[in-house]
Write an enzyme that holds these catalytic residues in place. Sequence first.
Site, short mmCIF file in Angstrom:
data_model
loop_
_atom_site.label_atom_id
_atom_site.label_comp_id
_atom_site.label_asym_id
_atom_site.label_seq_id
_atom_site.Cartn_x
_atom_site.Cartn_y
_atom_site.Cartn_z
N ILE A 151 0.87 -1.18 0.00
CA ILE A 151 0.00 0.00 0.00
C ILE A 151 0.90 1.23 0.00
CG2 ILE A 151 -2.02 -1.05 1.06
CD1 ILE A 151 -1.18 -0.04 3.75
N ASP A 152 0.37 2.37 -0.41
CA ASP A 152 1.16 3.58 -0.55
C ASP A 152 1.73 4.04 0.79
OD1 ASP A 152 0.52 3.63 -3.25
OD2 ASP A 152 -1.23 4.92 -2.94
N LYS A 153 2.81 4.80 0.69
CA LYS A 153 3.49 5.33 1.88
C LYS A 153 2.51 6.01 2.83
CE LYS A 153 6.67 9.03 3.21
NZ LYS A 153 7.56 10.12 2.73
N THR A 155 -0.75 5.82 2.97
CA THR A 155 -1.97 5.07 3.27
C THR A 155 -1.68 4.19 4.47
OG1 THR A 155 -2.67 5.06 0.95
CG2 THR A 155 -3.63 3.39 2.40
N ARG A 254 -7.34 6.10 -5.49
CA ARG A 254 -7.06 7.53 -5.68
C ARG A 254 -7.38 7.97 -7.11
NH1 ARG A 254 -1.04 7.82 -3.31
NH2 ARG A 254 -1.36 10.10 -3.47
#
Length: 341
Positions: A151-153, A155, A254
């Site tokens: 998962i994104d930094k 998130t 997103r």
Amino acid sequence: MEEFLPKVGEDNHNYEHYRFVAEEGQQPLRVDKFLMNFVMNVTRNKVQKAIKDGSVLINDEVVKANHKVKPSDVVTVQFEFAPRKTETLPEAIPLDIVYEDDEVIVINKPAGLVVHPGHGNYDGTMVNALLYHFKNLPENSEGRPGLVHRIDKDTSGLLVVAKTEHALSHLSKQFHDKTSERLYYALVWGNITEDEGTIEGNIGRNLKNRLQQDVFPEGDQGKPAVTHFKVLERFMYVTLVECRLETGRTHQIRAHFKYIGHTLFNDERYGGNAVLKGTTYTKYKQFVENCFKLIPRQALHAKTLGFEHPTTGEMMRFNSDIPEDLQQTLQKWRGYTLTNK
């Protein structure tokens, strides 16, 4: 568009060399902002230093920060950088482990922690922490120990990590076959009138900003992506939604919500860090700015994770609490909504 990777200069200094050709549809844009859009993980200070050092050229001429990039311009830049570490080393970074057995680990990742080393983030990642806390984790196809998904930094939320080759193979197949369960909570701009819905559209890299993903509804580019959503709560100008991923593309939630006109709240990369919905009153704008300070990241949390255990075959399901920054932001919006109805 071309990009040259890092190399060592004649004076034994390390540099990253990039070369970009502006697209035909490029709107005039300051070169410093152009580079912020196209160079992954670069900082504003790094761009400004390169410009000051005369290391940014447009059509082979040194330029200043306010020079505008136009269609077909050739932009080249040289960044000096610290030598890249060739080995990922263990680091004593604490992990919030919500479950562990001989096969799997389930981790609740905080916002701000990068999952694996990459350009601009060679240490301080979750993988560095995994190497410290666990031995002999299997490597995935990209050489990353234990990782099944990411998962994104910025998130927060749940990730599963494999401890054995069997678990890695079994879990990876579940994610590929779309049999795993992933539910996210997202606060998005605007009032979503439908109670539930599905967003479909191929997702691929944005043609003008390589740090963004874009939706290609005609399917001529990118990879198929499907996001199902259900409205949980409405706050006049923003909406809390639950998202169920059918696919797992980069920045899927997103990009999909921006595509339907409901950009994630305070998602800087996709323009959600501006007042996109609401009144023009100064008091309201200040309220939104205060919310941004409470949650200085995109309002996205990986709340639920489900998968079949690779050995027992049992269906396992984990839930994580909404993190404090998102909870406080929701409370502020609840108060605002009650006061202004």
